[in-house]
Design a protein around this motif. Structure first.
Motif, PDB file in Angstrom:
ATOM      1  N   PHE A  34       0.836  -1.201   0.000  1.00  0.00           N
ATOM      2  CA  PHE A  34       0.000   0.000   0.000  1.00  0.00           C
ATOM      3  C   PHE A  34       0.874   1.257   0.000  1.00  0.00           C
ATOM      4  O   PHE A  34       0.630   2.195  -0.770  1.00  0.00           O
ATOM      5  CB  PHE A  34      -0.938   0.004   1.210  1.00  0.00           C
ATOM      6  CG  PHE A  34      -1.711   1.281   1.360  1.00  0.00           C
ATOM      7  CD1 PHE A  34      -2.801   1.549   0.534  1.00  0.00           C
ATOM      8  CD2 PHE A  34      -1.358   2.231   2.311  1.00  0.00           C
ATOM      9  CE1 PHE A  34      -3.515   2.729   0.666  1.00  0.00           C
ATOM     10  CE2 PHE A  34      -2.060   3.410   2.436  1.00  0.00           C
ATOM     11  CZ  PHE A  34      -3.144   3.666   1.614  1.00  0.00           C
ATOM     12  N   GLU A  35       1.894   1.296   0.867  1.00  0.00           N
ATOM     13  CA  GLU A  35       2.765   2.472   0.955  1.00  0.00           C
ATOM     14  C   GLU A  35       3.480   2.729  -0.376  1.00  0.00           C
ATOM     15  O   GLU A  35       3.635   3.877  -0.781  1.00  0.00           O
ATOM     16  CB  GLU A  35       3.796   2.298   2.084  1.00  0.00           C
ATOM     17  CG  GLU A  35       3.224   2.355   3.476  1.00  0.00           C
ATOM     18  CD  GLU A  35       2.665   3.717   3.858  1.00  0.00           C
ATOM     19  OE1 GLU A  35       3.187   4.750   3.384  1.00  0.00           O
ATOM     20  OE2 GLU A  35       1.689   3.746   4.627  1.00  0.00           O
ATOM     21  N   GLU A  58       2.440   1.819  -3.423  1.00  0.00           N
ATOM     22  CA  GLU A  58       1.550   2.030  -4.567  1.00  0.00           C
ATOM     23  C   GLU A  58       0.449   3.048  -4.315  1.00  0.00           C
ATOM     24  O   GLU A  58      -0.334   3.333  -5.223  1.00  0.00           O
ATOM     25  CB  GLU A  58       0.927   0.685  -4.973  1.00  0.00           C
ATOM     26  CG  GLU A  58       1.956  -0.336  -5.415  1.00  0.00           C
ATOM     27  CD  GLU A  58       1.342  -1.687  -5.742  1.00  0.00           C
ATOM     28  OE1 GLU A  58       0.116  -1.840  -5.632  1.00  0.00           O
ATOM     29  OE2 GLU A  58       2.103  -2.596  -6.105  1.00  0.00           O
ATOM     30  N   LYS A  59       0.366   3.616  -3.123  1.00  0.00           N
ATOM     31  CA  LYS A  59      -0.769   4.486  -2.803  1.00  0.00           C
ATOM     32  C   LYS A  59      -0.843   5.730  -3.679  1.00  0.00           C
ATOM     33  O   LYS A  59      -1.929   6.248  -3.917  1.00  0.00           O
ATOM     34  CB  LYS A  59      -0.779   4.855  -1.324  1.00  0.00           C
ATOM     35  CG  LYS A  59       0.263   5.835  -0.876  1.00  0.00           C
ATOM     36  CD  LYS A  59       0.112   6.128   0.608  1.00  0.00           C
ATOM     37  CE  LYS A  59       1.223   7.052   1.079  1.00  0.00           C
ATOM     38  NZ  LYS A  59       1.123   7.301   2.494  1.00  0.00           N
ATOM     39  N   TYR A  62      -3.111   5.118  -6.642  1.00  0.00           N
ATOM     40  CA  TYR A  62      -4.511   4.753  -6.398  1.00  0.00           C
ATOM     41  C   TYR A  62      -5.407   5.979  -6.479  1.00  0.00           C
ATOM     42  O   TYR A  62      -5.010   7.091  -6.117  1.00  0.00           O
ATOM     43  CB  TYR A  62      -4.691   4.144  -4.995  1.00  0.00           C
ATOM     44  CG  TYR A  62      -4.023   2.808  -4.775  1.00  0.00           C
ATOM     45  CD1 TYR A  62      -3.889   1.858  -5.779  1.00  0.00           C
ATOM     46  CD2 TYR A  62      -3.529   2.475  -3.514  1.00  0.00           C
ATOM     47  CE1 TYR A  62      -3.279   0.639  -5.542  1.00  0.00           C
ATOM     48  CE2 TYR A  62      -2.924   1.252  -3.268  1.00  0.00           C
ATOM     49  CZ  TYR A  62      -2.806   0.346  -4.291  1.00  0.00           C
ATOM     50  OH  TYR A  62      -2.205  -0.856  -4.057  1.00  0.00           O
ATOM     51  N   SER A  63      -6.623   5.729  -6.894  1.00  0.00           N
ATOM     52  CA  SER A  63      -7.620   6.792  -6.814  1.00  0.00           C
ATOM     53  C   SER A  63      -7.980   6.987  -5.352  1.00  0.00           C
ATOM     54  O   SER A  63      -7.658   6.156  -4.496  1.00  0.00           O
ATOM     55  CB  SER A  63      -8.870   6.419  -7.620  1.00  0.00           C
ATOM     56  OG  SER A  63      -9.531   5.321  -7.005  1.00  0.00           O
ATOM     57  N   GLU A  64      -8.636   8.087  -5.022  1.00  0.00           N
ATOM     58  CA  GLU A  64      -8.988   8.365  -3.628  1.00  0.00           C
ATOM     59  C   GLU A  64      -9.879   7.263  -3.069  1.00  0.00           C
ATOM     60  O   GLU A  64      -9.714   6.835  -1.929  1.00  0.00           O
ATOM     61  CB  GLU A  64      -9.691   9.718  -3.520  1.00  0.00           C
ATOM     62  CG  GLU A  64      -9.949  10.129  -2.084  1.00  0.00           C
ATOM     63  CD  GLU A  64     -10.554  11.520  -1.968  1.00  0.00           C
ATOM     64  OE1 GLU A  64     -11.216  11.748  -0.938  1.00  0.00           O
ATOM     65  OE2 GLU A  64     -10.372  12.350  -2.875  1.00  0.00           O
ATOM     66  N   ARG A  92      -7.714   4.126  -2.478  1.00  0.00           N
ATOM     67  CA  ARG A  92      -6.812   4.393  -1.350  1.00  0.00           C
ATOM     68  C   ARG A  92      -7.576   4.321  -0.025  1.00  0.00           C
ATOM     69  O   ARG A  92      -7.133   3.678   0.927  1.00  0.00           O
ATOM     70  CB  ARG A  92      -6.139   5.763  -1.513  1.00  0.00           C
ATOM     71  CG  ARG A  92      -5.079   6.028  -0.462  1.00  0.00           C
ATOM     72  CD  ARG A  92      -4.265   7.312  -0.698  1.00  0.00           C
ATOM     73  NE  ARG A  92      -5.098   8.493  -0.846  1.00  0.00           N
ATOM     74  CZ  ARG A  92      -5.265   9.181  -2.009  1.00  0.00           C
ATOM     75  NH1 ARG A  92      -4.630   8.788  -3.098  1.00  0.00           N
ATOM     76  NH2 ARG A  92      -6.051  10.227  -2.067  1.00  0.00           N
ATOM     77  N   ASN A  93      -8.750   4.944   0.042  1.00  0.00           N
ATOM     78  CA  ASN A  93      -9.576   4.907   1.259  1.00  0.00           C
ATOM     79  C   ASN A  93     -10.016   3.481   1.581  1.00  0.00           C
ATOM     80  O   ASN A  93     -10.028   3.081   2.748  1.00  0.00           O
ATOM     81  CB  ASN A  93     -10.791   5.829   1.132  1.00  0.00           C
ATOM     82  CG  ASN A  93     -10.407   7.291   1.190  1.00  0.00           C
ATOM     83  OD1 ASN A  93      -9.347   7.645   1.682  1.00  0.00           O
ATOM     84  ND2 ASN A  93     -11.282   8.147   0.665  1.00  0.00           N
ATOM     85  N   LYS A 148      -8.466   0.657   0.741  1.00  0.00           N
ATOM     86  CA  LYS A 148      -7.308  -0.114   1.204  1.00  0.00           C
ATOM     87  C   LYS A 148      -6.888   0.307   2.615  1.00  0.00           C
ATOM     88  O   LYS A 148      -6.500  -0.545   3.422  1.00  0.00           O
ATOM     89  CB  LYS A 148      -6.157   0.014   0.212  1.00  0.00           C
ATOM     90  CG  LYS A 148      -6.457  -0.698  -1.119  1.00  0.00           C
ATOM     91  CD  LYS A 148      -5.194  -1.067  -1.817  1.00  0.00           C
ATOM     92  CE  LYS A 148      -5.499  -1.823  -3.081  1.00  0.00           C
ATOM     93  NZ  LYS A 148      -5.477  -3.265  -2.883  1.00  0.00           N
ATOM     94  N   GLU A 149      -6.958   1.606   2.923  1.00  0.00           N
ATOM     95  CA  GLU A 149      -6.660   2.067   4.282  1.00  0.00           C
ATOM     96  C   GLU A 149      -7.633   1.447   5.280  1.00  0.00           C
ATOM     97  O   GLU A 149      -7.231   0.989   6.355  1.00  0.00           O
ATOM     98  CB  GLU A 149      -6.728   3.596   4.362  1.00  0.00           C
ATOM     99  CG  GLU A 149      -5.540   4.304   3.767  1.00  0.00           C
ATOM    100  CD  GLU A 149      -5.685   5.821   3.767  1.00  0.00           C
ATOM    101  OE1 GLU A 149      -6.794   6.339   4.055  1.00  0.00           O
ATOM    102  OE2 GLU A 149      -4.685   6.492   3.467  1.00  0.00           O
TER     103      GLU A 149
END
Length: 171
Positions: free
Chosen positions: A74-75, A77-78, A81-83, A86-87, A89-90
């Motif tokens: 994630f760190e 490739e974030k 990512y689209s918002e 990203r949200n 995956k977070e």
């Protein structure tokens, strides 16, 4: 009629009876923790608990590794990512961390319950032996010494820990 005479007589009778009762007291002490540690099945119980603990630790470590791996991806490739992704995956990583924490708490509780479950027959056996020894030797009280609650044990207080250990060896 003089009421003082019967009261004095009753008081004297009570005092004599109380002093006789005290002279019949026989107090001993025992260290249950020492007996549990020296119990013949203590080693096998520790092995069972160690095995179950190791199993739970392995799963916990696997969960941590998986979480750290996903966090690393994630760190890295974030930025791409689209918002929304990203949200999402977070949120997934946060939920995963919460599941790991819940697992850890549940595993600790389970191990405590398991420990108590495994030790209960030992404590029951020890308590039965203490009761038998107390009756055989006419003890009025047996004080438990391992928890530190006893501030003083007189030299005439008899330690029955060796007697309990001896009976355990005979079983």
């Amino acid at each position: 009629m003089n009421f003082k005479q019967p009261i004095v007589f009753l008081f004297c009778a009570f005092a004599i009876q109380f002093s006789q009762a005290q002279s019949n007291l026989k107090i001993g002490h025992v260290n249950i923790q020492e007996i549990v540690q020296k119990h013949p099945s203590a080693d096998s119980l520790r092995k069972v608990l160690d095995s179950e603990t190791k199993e739970m630790e392995n799963l916990y470590n696997e969960m941590i590794v998986e979480h750290d791996s996903k966090l690393g991806v994630f760190e890295n490739e974030k930025a791409g990512y689209s918002e929304f992704v990203r949200n999402s995956k977070e949120k997934e990583l946060i939920e995963m961390a919460q599941k790991i924490q819940e697992y850890n708490q549940t595993a600790q509780q389970q191990l405590q319950r398991r420990n108590m479950e495994l030790l209960k027959p030992i404590y029951d056996q020890i308590n039965t032996l203490i009761e038998q020894i107390s009756k055989q030797n006419n003890f009025t009280y047996i004080l438990e010494m391992s928890n530190g609650a006893i501030a003083y044990a007189a030299s005439n207080s008899e330690n029955i820990t060796p007697l309990v250990l001896e009976k355990l060896k005979k079983k």
